[in-house]
Design an enzyme around this catalytic site. Structure first.
Site, PDB file in Angstrom:
ATOM      1  N   GLU A  79       0.833  -1.211   0.000  1.00 32.89           N
ATOM      2  CA  GLU A  79       0.000   0.000   0.000  1.00 32.89           C
ATOM      3  C   GLU A  79       0.864   1.255   0.000  1.00 32.89           C
ATOM      4  O   GLU A  79       1.805   1.371   0.769  1.00 32.89           O
ATOM      5  CB  GLU A  79      -0.914   0.011   1.238  1.00 32.89           C
ATOM      6  CG  GLU A  79      -1.934  -1.116   1.268  1.00 32.89           C
ATOM      7  CD  GLU A  79      -3.013  -0.959   0.211  1.00 32.89           C
ATOM      8  OE1 GLU A  79      -3.123   0.127  -0.394  1.00 32.89           O
ATOM      9  OE2 GLU A  79      -3.753  -1.946   0.005  1.00 32.89           O
ATOM     10  N   CYS A 142      -7.744  -1.934   8.287  1.00 32.10           N
ATOM     11  CA  CYS A 142      -6.363  -1.978   7.783  1.00 32.10           C
ATOM     12  C   CYS A 142      -5.813  -0.565   7.591  1.00 32.10           C
ATOM     13  O   CYS A 142      -4.670  -0.271   7.952  1.00 32.10           O
ATOM     14  CB  CYS A 142      -6.291  -2.745   6.465  1.00 32.10           C
ATOM     15  SG  CYS A 142      -6.623  -4.494   6.685  1.00 32.10           S
ATOM     16  N   HIS A 164      -1.698  -5.754   1.387  1.00 32.77           N
ATOM     17  CA  HIS A 164      -2.955  -6.504   1.293  1.00 32.77           C
ATOM     18  C   HIS A 164      -2.739  -7.747   0.435  1.00 32.77           C
ATOM     19  O   HIS A 164      -2.019  -7.688  -0.575  1.00 32.77           O
ATOM     20  CB  HIS A 164      -4.058  -5.638   0.658  1.00 32.77           C
ATOM     21  CG  HIS A 164      -4.908  -4.920   1.655  1.00 32.77           C
ATOM     22  ND1 HIS A 164      -4.970  -3.545   1.734  1.00 32.77           N
ATOM     23  CD2 HIS A 164      -5.756  -5.391   2.624  1.00 32.77           C
ATOM     24  CE1 HIS A 164      -5.816  -3.209   2.704  1.00 32.77           C
ATOM     25  NE2 HIS A 164      -6.298  -4.300   3.258  1.00 32.77           N
TER      26      HIS A 164
HETATM   27  N1  PCA Z   1      -8.643  -6.679   6.022  1.00 35.02           N
HETATM   28  C1  PCA Z   1      -9.485  -5.579   6.417  1.00 35.02           C
HETATM   29  C2  PCA Z   1      -9.373  -5.532   7.917  1.00 35.02           C
HETATM   30  C3  PCA Z   1      -8.750  -6.820   8.332  1.00 35.02           C
HETATM   31  C4  PCA Z   1      -8.243  -7.411   7.093  1.00 35.02           C
HETATM   32  O1  PCA Z   1      -7.556  -8.447   7.014  1.00 35.02           O
HETATM   33  C5  PCA Z   1      -9.189  -4.284   5.687  1.00 35.02           C
HETATM   34  O2  PCA Z   1      -8.747  -4.331   4.531  1.00 35.02           O
HETATM   35  O3  PCA Z   1      -9.392  -3.202   6.247  1.00 35.02           O
END
Ligand code: PCA
Length: 197
Positions: A79, A142, A164
């Site tokens: 990210e 996240c 992610h």
């Molecule tokens: N993904 C979520 C919160 C926890 C996770 O594994 C997100 O992308 O915010």
């Protein structure tokens, strides 16, 4: 050795697993010159960011890298940025649903990751796995974690990043893209190694 605090999340949104934590917990205890400190975070606004900041302080981590699930994505995505907002249609694991509150008052609207996002993405691709930059971490838990860490460590040498990861094959029941646990773990290892150079 350098210290890397690496986190994954508990399952959320009706899933029974979260590939982020499964992959993190499968990693070796050392990668390159990093000693890994692994922590599972609750998928709960504020609680997750408070827990990771406390662990980063306690371990005196040099780098904090958080991993989360982004169902529907086909690539492992470092990210680029986090937004100063909590907002999602989905409730967190304590049933809290937020429609747009600031994470930190009187703080910038957005902050950029301080790990080498492009280099990490290239490293994932160079081991033959799908990697892509994502330009912001969403607005759910996240993003809360990434923004809170970046803001907390804004005047320190601690590097902060977020990756992610896609669904696992058993979660991708509606034809969504997926990667195996081994593939996700290998991508994370490549990304970690790229920070070691
Ligand atoms: N993904 C979520 C919160 C926890 C996770 O594994 C997100 O992308 O915010």
């Amino acid at each position: 050795m350098k210290k890397l605090l690496i986190t994954g999340f508990e399952p959320f949104g009706g899933e029974t697993v979260n590939p982020s934590w499964l992959a993190v917990s499968s990693l070796p205890d050392t990668v390159g010159s990093f000693r890994l400190y692994k922590l599972q975070l609750p998928t709960v606004y504020r609680e997750a960011s408070e827990a990771v900041i406390a662990a980063a302080e306690q371990t005196k981590a040099d780098v904090v890298l958080c991993i989360g699930q982004a169902g529907g994505r086909s690539a492992v995505t470092p990210e680029y940025a986090a937004l100063n907002v909590r907002a999602a249609k989905l409730a967190d694991n304590k049933g809290v649903c937020l429609a747009g509150e600031r994470i930190a008052p009187d703080a910038p609207d957005g902050l950029f990751a301080t790990v080498p996002v492009r280099k990490m993405t290239d490293a994932i691709r160079s081991v033959g796995l799908p990697g892509d930059i994502s330009y912001h971490a969403g607005t759910f838990v996240c993003n809360d974690v990434l923004y809170s860490l970046l803001f907390h460590f804004r005047n320190s040498a601690v590097k902060v990043g977020f990756i992610h990861v896609p669904f696992l094959p058993e979660q991708a029941t509606n034809g969504q893209p997926s990667l195996t646990l081994l593939e996700i773990a290998a991508a994370l290892e490549a990304a970690i190694l790229s920070m070691d150079e």
